[in-house]
Design a protein around this motif. Structure first.
Motif, mmCIF file in Angstrom:
data_model
loop_
_atom_site.group_PDB
_atom_site.id
_atom_site.type_symbol
_atom_site.label_atom_id
_atom_site.label_comp_id
_atom_site.label_asym_id
_atom_site.label_seq_id
_atom_site.Cartn_x
_atom_site.Cartn_y
_atom_site.Cartn_z
ATOM 1 N N MET A 92 -39.726 2.557 11.773
ATOM 2 C CA MET A 92 -40.196 3.118 13.368
ATOM 3 C C MET A 92 -39.064 2.504 13.807
ATOM 4 S SD MET A 92 -44.077 2.453 13.658
ATOM 5 C CE MET A 92 -44.227 3.819 14.568
ATOM 6 N N GLY A 93 -37.997 2.217 13.259
ATOM 7 C CA GLY A 93 -36.883 1.622 13.835
ATOM 8 C C GLY A 93 -36.160 2.854 14.328
ATOM 9 N N ASP A 94 -35.275 2.529 15.527
ATOM 10 C CA ASP A 94 -33.920 3.746 16.394
ATOM 11 C C ASP A 94 -32.286 2.907 14.889
ATOM 12 O OD1 ASP A 94 -35.948 5.151 17.226
ATOM 13 O OD2 ASP A 94 -35.708 4.178 18.729
ATOM 14 N N GLY A 95 -33.032 2.117 14.516
ATOM 15 C CA GLY A 95 -31.369 1.205 14.411
ATOM 16 C C GLY A 95 -31.125 0.824 14.410
ATOM 17 N N PHE A 96 -29.691 -0.034 14.668
ATOM 18 C CA PHE A 96 -29.509 -1.924 14.737
ATOM 19 C C PHE A 96 -29.404 -1.398 16.315
ATOM 20 C CE2 PHE A 96 -27.013 -1.681 10.688
ATOM 21 C CZ PHE A 96 -28.559 -2.438 10.551
ATOM 22 N N THR A 97 -29.240 -2.409 17.105
ATOM 23 C CA THR A 97 -29.617 -2.891 18.721
ATOM 24 C C THR A 97 -28.217 -1.555 19.357
ATOM 25 O OG1 THR A 97 -29.094 -4.615 18.917
ATOM 26 C CG2 THR A 97 -31.119 -4.061 18.653
ATOM 27 N N TRP A 98 -27.526 -2.920 18.330
ATOM 28 C CA TRP A 98 -25.679 -2.315 19.031
ATOM 29 C C TRP A 98 -25.171 -0.431 19.065
ATOM 30 C CZ3 TRP A 98 -26.293 -5.741 14.988
ATOM 31 C CH2 TRP A 98 -26.060 -5.137 14.048
ATOM 32 N N ASP A 99 -26.078 -0.103 17.699
ATOM 33 C CA ASP A 99 -26.225 1.399 17.967
ATOM 34 C C ASP A 99 -27.054 2.174 18.966
ATOM 35 O OD1 ASP A 99 -24.354 1.653 16.061
ATOM 36 O OD2 ASP A 99 -25.910 1.374 14.221
ATOM 37 N N THR A 100 -27.821 1.802 19.381
ATOM 38 C CA THR A 100 -28.729 2.296 20.089
ATOM 39 C C THR A 100 -28.421 2.327 21.566
ATOM 40 O OG1 THR A 100 -29.962 0.955 20.352
ATOM 41 C CG2 THR A 100 -30.569 2.142 18.737
ATOM 42 N N GLN A 101 -28.100 1.154 22.075
ATOM 43 C CA GLN A 101 -27.784 0.499 23.730
ATOM 44 C C GLN A 101 -28.526 1.412 24.376
ATOM 45 O OE1 GLN A 101 -23.742 2.062 23.567
ATOM 46 N NE2 GLN A 101 -22.829 1.755 21.429
ATOM 47 N N LEU A 134 -39.138 -8.179 12.391
ATOM 48 C CA LEU A 134 -39.586 -8.296 14.090
ATOM 49 C C LEU A 134 -38.647 -9.570 14.093
ATOM 50 C CD1 LEU A 134 -42.398 -8.314 15.444
ATOM 51 C CD2 LEU A 134 -43.236 -9.836 14.092
ATOM 52 N N ASN A 135 -38.171 -10.268 13.573
ATOM 53 C CA ASN A 135 -37.493 -11.950 14.545
ATOM 54 C C ASN A 135 -36.173 -11.351 15.013
ATOM 55 O OD1 ASN A 135 -39.173 -13.602 13.093
ATOM 56 N ND2 ASN A 135 -37.823 -14.096 10.961
ATOM 57 N N ILE A 136 -36.045 -10.614 14.738
ATOM 58 C CA ILE A 136 -34.812 -9.217 15.705
ATOM 59 C C ILE A 136 -35.617 -8.703 16.614
ATOM 60 C CG2 ILE A 136 -32.937 -7.169 15.405
ATOM 61 C CD1 ILE A 136 -32.782 -7.382 12.520
ATOM 62 N N VAL A 137 -36.279 -8.292 16.879
ATOM 63 C CA VAL A 137 -37.061 -7.649 18.386
ATOM 64 C C VAL A 137 -37.452 -9.101 19.255
ATOM 65 C CG1 VAL A 137 -37.002 -4.968 17.548
ATOM 66 C CG2 VAL A 137 -39.142 -6.887 17.612
ATOM 67 N N LEU A 138 -37.919 -9.785 18.218
ATOM 68 C CA LEU A 138 -38.359 -11.010 19.235
ATOM 69 C C LEU A 138 -37.223 -11.703 19.797
ATOM 70 C CD1 LEU A 138 -41.233 -12.720 17.453
ATOM 71 C CD2 LEU A 138 -40.878 -11.339 18.962
ATOM 72 N N ARG A 139 -36.273 -11.153 19.190
ATOM 73 C CA ARG A 139 -34.923 -12.485 19.701
ATOM 74 C C ARG A 139 -34.097 -11.114 21.496
ATOM 75 N NH1 ARG A 139 -28.981 -12.300 17.493
ATOM 76 N NH2 ARG A 139 -27.954 -13.878 18.358
ATOM 77 N N TYR A 140 -34.349 -10.244 20.594
ATOM 78 C CA TYR A 140 -33.710 -9.381 21.906
ATOM 79 C C TYR A 140 -35.132 -9.002 22.986
ATOM 80 C CZ TYR A 140 -29.826 -8.924 19.589
ATOM 81 O OH TYR A 140 -28.485 -8.837 19.222
ATOM 82 N N ASP A 141 -36.026 -9.996 23.385
ATOM 83 C CA ASP A 141 -37.041 -9.860 24.064
ATOM 84 C C ASP A 141 -37.269 -8.694 24.287
ATOM 85 O OD1 ASP A 141 -37.219 -12.899 24.404
ATOM 86 O OD2 ASP A 141 -35.620 -12.319 25.504
ATOM 87 N N TYR A 142 -37.833 -7.782 22.923
ATOM 88 C CA TYR A 142 -38.336 -6.529 23.126
ATOM 89 C C TYR A 142 -39.360 -6.612 23.528
ATOM 90 C CZ TYR A 142 -33.230 -5.382 22.464
ATOM 91 O OH TYR A 142 -32.336 -4.860 22.794
ATOM 92 N N LEU A 143 -40.282 -7.823 22.695
ATOM 93 C CA LEU A 143 -42.205 -8.037 22.586
ATOM 94 C C LEU A 143 -42.176 -9.849 22.733
ATOM 95 C CD1 LEU A 143 -44.543 -7.140 21.208
ATOM 96 C CD2 LEU A 143 -43.519 -8.001 19.105
ATOM 97 N N PRO A 144 -43.409 -9.967 23.664
ATOM 98 C CA PRO A 144 -43.764 -11.105 23.743
ATOM 99 C C PRO A 144 -43.555 -11.664 22.147
ATOM 100 C CG PRO A 144 -44.812 -10.102 25.192
ATOM 101 C CD PRO A 144 -44.066 -9.040 24.819
ATOM 102 N N LEU A 145 -43.221 -12.780 21.969
ATOM 103 C CA LEU A 145 -43.797 -13.821 20.956
ATOM 104 C C LEU A 145 -45.162 -14.373 21.251
ATOM 105 C CD1 LEU A 145 -43.242 -15.315 18.291
ATOM 106 C CD2 LEU A 145 -42.363 -17.226 20.421
ATOM 107 N N GLY A 165 -36.702 -11.432 9.054
ATOM 108 C CA GLY A 165 -34.936 -11.529 10.122
ATOM 109 C C GLY A 165 -34.862 -12.387 11.090
ATOM 110 N N ARG A 166 -33.231 -12.588 11.046
ATOM 111 C CA ARG A 166 -33.271 -13.735 11.201
ATOM 112 C C ARG A 166 -33.296 -14.303 12.162
ATOM 113 N NH1 ARG A 166 -26.469 -12.896 10.998
ATOM 114 N NH2 ARG A 166 -26.276 -11.663 9.154
ATOM 115 N N ASN A 167 -33.068 -15.620 12.755
ATOM 116 C CA ASN A 167 -33.155 -17.025 14.359
ATOM 117 C C ASN A 167 -35.014 -16.583 13.972
ATOM 118 O OD1 ASN A 167 -30.374 -14.343 15.105
ATOM 119 N ND2 ASN A 167 -30.776 -17.158 15.214
ATOM 120 N N ALA A 168 -35.833 -16.635 13.153
ATOM 121 C CA ALA A 168 -37.163 -16.551 13.978
ATOM 122 C C ALA A 168 -37.681 -17.551 14.763
ATOM 123 C CB ALA A 168 -38.161 -17.436 12.346
ATOM 124 N N PRO A 169 -38.264 -17.227 15.341
ATOM 125 C CA PRO A 169 -38.439 -18.252 16.513
ATOM 126 C C PRO A 169 -39.219 -19.818 16.680
ATOM 127 C CG PRO A 169 -39.951 -16.649 16.679
ATOM 128 C CD PRO A 169 -38.906 -16.425 16.200
#
Length: 202
Positions: A92-101, A134-145, A165-169
């Motif tokens: 359900m993603g749109d690709g990497f965050t650096w691609d969607t911008q 999921l950890n990626i979108v948590l890192r970018y605060d797209y979803l509250p932990l 995902g990297r950087n698990a909170p």
């Protein structure tokens, strides 16, 4: 190094076998686990999908939601589509965050994907739910932990939830039953200029 005779080796292994059997016999609890795969190394999604295959092999229903992948065809989707009676696979993603911008778009996509994960977690017919990246979108605060922790606290007792995902909170690590950190030792993309390849990365 001290060399052992076959008899000495056999005796040592018998002792280890008895000790291991005692440990195994003492573990009687069965429960749904919260499992986190994190770290900079390759293999987080791969390990989660391997667990999904195990569950399917036991005839258990699995839900898989990918928070970043979605724009590309993957080998795993082709395989899981063949087990549609046991697997719901939703990239359900749109690709990497650096691609969607586009933070608003990424946040909206994350919310849609999270709604699907929550639906699966709340449904006891799913033995395992994989929230990939999921950890990626948590890192970018797209979803509250806090939303994630609330859903995990309310999950059915026997449901396994696997989060990658990297950087698990820290808050997620604290409530998880099993956390594995993949360590990066070597990677051909970084060191040899080898591109992502079908069957290895996707």
């Amino acid at each position: 190094m001290v060399e052992r005779t076959d008899e000495q080796h056999s005796q040592k292994m018998k002792k280890r076998q008895a000790a291991q059997a005692k440990i195994v016999a003492s573990k009687t609890l069965e429960k749904g686990l919260v499992i986190v795969h994190t770290g900079a190394g390759k293999g987080k999604t791969t390990a989660a999908l391997g667990m999904a295959i195990r569950a399917i092999g036991h005839g258990k229903k699995v839900g898989i939601v990918q928070f970043v992948k979605g724009a590309m065809a993957t080998g795993e989707k082709a395989v899981f589509d063949r087990f549609a009676d046991l697997v719901e696979f939703l990239p359900m993603g749109d690709g990497f965050t650096w691609d969607t911008q586009d933070r608003a778009q990424d946040t909206a996509s994350t919310r849609r994907a999270w709604d699907e994960v929550k639906r699966m977690i709340a449904d006891p017919s799913y033995a395992m739910v994989v929230a990939d990246e999921l950890n990626i979108v948590l890192r970018y605060d797209y979803l509250p932990l806090s939303d994630v922790l609330e859903a995990l606290a309310a999950k059915p007792a026997m449901t396994h939830v696997v989060i990658t995902g990297r950087n698990a909170p820290d808050g997620l690590i604290a409530v998880a039953d099993l956390v594995t950190e993949m360590g990066l030792v070597k990677h051909p993309f970084r060191e040899q200029g080898v591109k992502a390849q079908a069957g290895v990365e996707f």
